[in-house]
Scaffold this motif. Structure first.
Motif, PDB file in Angstrom:
ATOM      1  N   VAL A  95      78.649  58.056  71.717  1.00  0.00           N
ATOM      2  CA  VAL A  95      79.164  59.303  71.141  1.00  0.00           C
ATOM      3  C   VAL A  95      79.603  60.267  72.238  1.00  0.00           C
ATOM      4  N   PHE A  96      79.244  59.973  73.498  1.00  0.00           N
ATOM      5  CA  PHE A  96      79.646  60.801  74.638  1.00  0.00           C
ATOM      6  C   PHE A  96      80.797  60.142  75.387  1.00  0.00           C
ATOM      7  N   ASP A  97      81.494  60.939  76.197  1.00  0.00           N
ATOM      8  CA  ASP A  97      82.648  60.398  76.924  1.00  0.00           C
ATOM      9  C   ASP A  97      82.287  59.791  78.277  1.00  0.00           C
ATOM     10  N   GLY A  98      81.008  59.888  78.673  1.00  0.00           N
ATOM     11  CA  GLY A  98      80.580  59.263  79.907  1.00  0.00           C
ATOM     12  C   GLY A  98      81.005  59.973  81.174  1.00  0.00           C
ATOM     13  N   SER A  99      81.390  61.226  81.068  1.00  0.00           N
ATOM     14  CA  SER A  99      81.811  61.964  82.260  1.00  0.00           C
ATOM     15  C   SER A  99      80.595  62.469  83.035  1.00  0.00           C
ATOM     16  N   GLY A 100      80.824  62.821  84.288  1.00  0.00           N
ATOM     17  CA  GLY A 100      79.773  63.384  85.127  1.00  0.00           C
ATOM     18  C   GLY A 100      78.700  62.380  85.475  1.00  0.00           C
ATOM     19  N   ASP A 101      77.583  62.891  85.979  1.00  0.00           N
ATOM     20  CA  ASP A 101      76.474  62.008  86.309  1.00  0.00           C
ATOM     21  C   ASP A 101      75.123  62.560  85.851  1.00  0.00           C
ATOM     22  N   ALA A 102      75.131  63.655  85.103  1.00  0.00           N
ATOM     23  CA  ALA A 102      73.886  64.225  84.579  1.00  0.00           C
ATOM     24  C   ALA A 102      73.491  63.499  83.299  1.00  0.00           C
ATOM     25  N   PRO A 103      72.206  63.296  83.060  1.00  0.00           N
ATOM     26  CA  PRO A 103      71.772  62.669  81.807  1.00  0.00           C
ATOM     27  C   PRO A 103      72.194  63.508  80.605  1.00  0.00           C
ATOM     28  N   TRP A 104      72.698  62.848  79.578  1.00  0.00           N
ATOM     29  CA  TRP A 104      73.153  63.534  78.377  1.00  0.00           C
ATOM     30  C   TRP A 104      71.970  64.026  77.553  1.00  0.00           C
ATOM     31  N   LYS A 105      72.034  65.284  77.121  1.00  0.00           N
ATOM     32  CA  LYS A 105      71.020  65.862  76.253  1.00  0.00           C
ATOM     33  C   LYS A 105      71.496  65.781  74.807  1.00  0.00           C
ATOM     34  N   ALA A 113      71.888  67.896  72.513  1.00  0.00           N
ATOM     35  CA  ALA A 113      72.768  68.976  72.058  1.00  0.00           C
ATOM     36  C   ALA A 113      74.084  69.039  72.820  1.00  0.00           C
ATOM     37  N   ASP A 114      74.294  68.160  73.789  1.00  0.00           N
ATOM     38  CA  ASP A 114      75.539  68.184  74.557  1.00  0.00           C
ATOM     39  C   ASP A 114      76.737  67.857  73.669  1.00  0.00           C
ATOM     40  N   LEU A 122      70.661  59.047  79.634  1.00  0.00           N
ATOM     41  CA  LEU A 122      70.206  59.854  78.504  1.00  0.00           C
ATOM     42  C   LEU A 122      68.961  60.648  78.884  1.00  0.00           C
ATOM     43  N   ASP A 123      68.996  61.935  78.577  1.00  0.00           N
ATOM     44  CA  ASP A 123      67.828  62.794  78.774  1.00  0.00           C
ATOM     45  C   ASP A 123      66.913  62.603  77.563  1.00  0.00           C
ATOM     46  N   THR A 152      62.483  66.879  62.356  1.00  0.00           N
ATOM     47  CA  THR A 152      63.857  66.440  62.116  1.00  0.00           C
ATOM     48  C   THR A 152      64.754  66.777  63.297  1.00  0.00           C
ATOM     49  N   GLY A 153      65.656  65.855  63.629  1.00  0.00           N
ATOM     50  CA  GLY A 153      66.611  66.141  64.691  1.00  0.00           C
ATOM     51  C   GLY A 153      67.176  64.892  65.344  1.00  0.00           C
ATOM     52  N   ILE A 154      67.979  65.129  66.379  1.00  0.00           N
ATOM     53  CA  ILE A 154      68.584  64.057  67.165  1.00  0.00           C
ATOM     54  C   ILE A 154      67.800  63.919  68.468  1.00  0.00           C
TER      55      ILE A 154
END
Length: 283
Positions: free
Chosen positions: A99-109, A111-112, A252-253, A202-204
């Motif tokens: 679901v993310f574009d894979g940019s950068g190098d920080a772990p995806w959170k 809510a990103d 992934l964070d 509840t949440g992602i």
């Protein structure tokens, strides 16, 4: 406790089937191409929670069959979530780093901002949106690089190719966390049990194996465990073109999953040893 699981033959569903109190539904019982049948199956089973471990996972084929992928990955889980909301029971569904574009190098959170690169990611994101809009208690678990002793996956492919060839060129600029299906199954089941008690959770959430590595690094670890002498040459993604673009950064964070549910990232190296042992025992 009775938990209804959609899926029987997939990597995660097969791991869930080993747990007590779990009923797994295959295609003959609930066809995800017919979302209404999924809702009907939930009504008939009257479970305490539902987990969706079934999906259209052929990432490259989804580029040509996006409509079908969207029915299976979006319309079906949305129908499941709505039925669960109507019955007042929690719904857990597995999603993806795509679901993310894979940019950068920080772990995806969690809510990103999301920005899928292809049809598979778009279909899974649409499923997430439908689940959230259903109005019930839910847990969406995004994960990455799923491996097990079942089905088709990177570990089994490398085990076969490593024994056949003395050298392989493997992509080294895609970074993520290999995640054993056994750990994903356990995480989903625990989330479902907790959501029964506390819908406020509840949440992602994100869940991936640690430490992060590249596909090339993962391949080297597989060969080392197998004591196979196969040389790995690092290549960029551009030298291994595929119909669907893969995210370069799949880190992934997973901190919110640990904070809320107490679930920590599994060490994929131990998971790899377990998978290889399972494969050896089955051979």
């Amino acid at each position: 406790m009775t938990i209804l699981v959609f899926g029987r033959t997939g990597q995660v569903a097969r791991e869930m089937a080993a747990h007590a109190g779990v009923t797994c539904l295959g295609r003959s019982k609930a066809n995800l191409e017919q979302p209404a049948s999924c809702a009907a199956a939930i009504r008939a089973a009257a479970p305490q929670a539902v987990i969706n471990a079934a999906a259209f996972t052929a990432v490259d084929r989804a580029e040509e069959e996006e409509a079908l992928a969207t029915v299976i990955n979006a319309a079906a889980p949305t129908a499941m979530a709505r039925e669960c909301a109507a019955l007042g029971i929690p719904f857990v569904s597995i999603s993806t780093d795509y679901v993310f574009d894979g940019s950068g190098d920080a772990p995806w959170k969690p809510a990103d901002p999301t920005r899928p690169l292809g049809a598979y990611g778009r279909s899974k994101l649409a499923g997430e949106q439908g689940i959230k809009q259903a109005g019930g208690a839910y847990g969406i678990l995004r994960t990455s690089w799923v491996v097990s002793a079942h089905g088709n996956n990177f570990v089994k492919t490398m085990r076969r190719l490593g024994a056949e060839r003395g050298q392989l060129s493997i992509v080294a600029d895609q970074i993520g966390g290999p995640t054993p299906a056994r750990n994903i199954a356990a995480a989903c089941l625990f989330m479902a049990q907790q959501l029964i008690k506390d819908a406020g959770k509840t949440g992602i959430y994100h869940f991936a194996g640690a430490p992060d590595t590249s596909w090339a690094g993962f391949a080297r670890s597989i060969f080392a465990e197998l004591e196979i002498d196969c040389d790995v040459t690092d290549i960029p993604s551009g030298e291994y073109p595929t119909p669907a673009r893969r995210p370069l950064n799949s880190r992934l964070d997973c901190s919110s999953l640990e904070t809320t549910f107490g679930i920590t990232r599994p060490d994929w190296r131990q998971g790899l040893r377990d998978i290889l042992q399972d494969l050896e025992n089955a051979s």
